[in-house]
Design a protein around this motif. Structure first.
Motif, mmCIF file in Angstrom:
data_model
loop_
_atom_site.group_PDB
_atom_site.id
_atom_site.type_symbol
_atom_site.label_atom_id
_atom_site.label_comp_id
_atom_site.label_asym_id
_atom_site.label_seq_id
_atom_site.Cartn_x
_atom_site.Cartn_y
_atom_site.Cartn_z
ATOM 1 N N LEU A 11 0.963 -1.084 0.011
ATOM 2 C CA LEU A 11 -0.058 0.011 0.207
ATOM 3 C C LEU A 11 0.789 1.313 0.176
ATOM 4 O O LEU A 11 1.828 1.323 0.799
ATOM 5 N N VAL A 12 0.523 2.064 -0.834
ATOM 6 C CA VAL A 12 1.324 3.501 -0.865
ATOM 7 C C VAL A 12 0.424 4.528 -1.512
ATOM 8 O O VAL A 12 -0.543 4.415 -1.839
ATOM 9 N N THR A 90 -3.300 0.931 -9.123
ATOM 10 C CA THR A 90 -3.751 -0.078 -8.271
ATOM 11 C C THR A 90 -4.172 -1.325 -9.181
ATOM 12 O O THR A 90 -5.218 -1.211 -10.068
ATOM 13 N N ALA A 91 -3.538 -2.260 -8.931
ATOM 14 C CA ALA A 91 -3.579 -3.585 -9.595
ATOM 15 C C ALA A 91 -2.988 -4.767 -8.914
ATOM 16 O O ALA A 91 -1.980 -4.712 -8.144
ATOM 17 N N VAL A 92 -3.105 -5.894 -9.238
ATOM 18 C CA VAL A 92 -2.257 -7.145 -9.400
ATOM 19 C C VAL A 92 -1.116 -7.082 -10.149
ATOM 20 O O VAL A 92 -1.654 -6.978 -11.633
ATOM 21 N N TYR A 93 0.053 -7.113 -9.801
ATOM 22 C CA TYR A 93 1.261 -7.029 -10.801
ATOM 23 C C TYR A 93 1.783 -8.408 -11.253
ATOM 24 O O TYR A 93 2.010 -9.164 -10.090
ATOM 25 N N VAL A 119 -2.753 1.808 -4.491
ATOM 26 C CA VAL A 119 -2.360 3.231 -4.321
ATOM 27 C C VAL A 119 -3.650 4.137 -3.785
ATOM 28 O O VAL A 119 -4.549 4.205 -4.233
ATOM 29 N N SER A 120 -3.374 4.387 -2.450
ATOM 30 C CA SER A 120 -4.491 5.086 -1.918
ATOM 31 C C SER A 120 -4.092 6.036 -0.633
ATOM 32 O O SER A 120 -3.225 5.629 -0.096
ATOM 33 N N SER A 121 -4.801 6.848 -0.469
ATOM 34 C CA SER A 121 -4.442 7.818 0.686
ATOM 35 C C SER A 121 -5.389 7.513 1.852
ATOM 36 O O SER A 121 -5.090 8.117 2.726
#
Length: 121
Positions: A11-12, A90-93, A119-121
């Motif tokens: 999470l970033v 945001t996804a599965v890589y 990717v979320s605040s």
């Protein structure tokens, strides 16, 4: 048996950075081009980046200038450095072994298990 193992997801916050790694085993890693794909919920898997056996990187327009693909053939490892992350990243890589032909990346059926990037605040 070819195995690809990804790590480095998490999470970033928007604008942040992450580096994904993928270690290959069971094959001659240096003989393949390498690539990264991602799949968001409810969407098809999307190609993100690719790199030739030594150099020559290709990027999807959506990540160009923000993501960097790299490889270390001595370590059988590929990387994806992701900067200036956005919520739409945001996804599965997934990492992949493939080939590059006429400037396009083509995936062989060798995939990692995937690592979640949020990717979320």
């Amino acid at each position: 048996q070819v195995q690809l193992v990804e790590s480095g997801g998490g999470l970033v916050q928007p604008g942040g950075s992450l580096r994904l790694s993928c270690v290959a085993s069971g094959t001659t890693f240096s003989a393949y081009s390498v690539g990264w794909y991602r799949q968001a919920p409810g969407k098809q898997r999307q190609w993100v980046a690719g790199m030739g056996t030594v150099s020559g990187a290709l990027y999807a327009d959506s990540v160009k200038g923000r993501f960097t693909i790299a490889r270390d053939n001595a370590k059988d490892t590929m990387y994806l450095q992701m900067n200036s992350l956005k919520s739409e990243d945001t996804a599965v890589y997934y990492c992949n072994l493939g080939r590059i032909q006429s400037g396009d990346y083509y995936a062989w059926n060798y995939w990692g298990q995937g690592t979640q990037v949020t990717v979320s605040s």
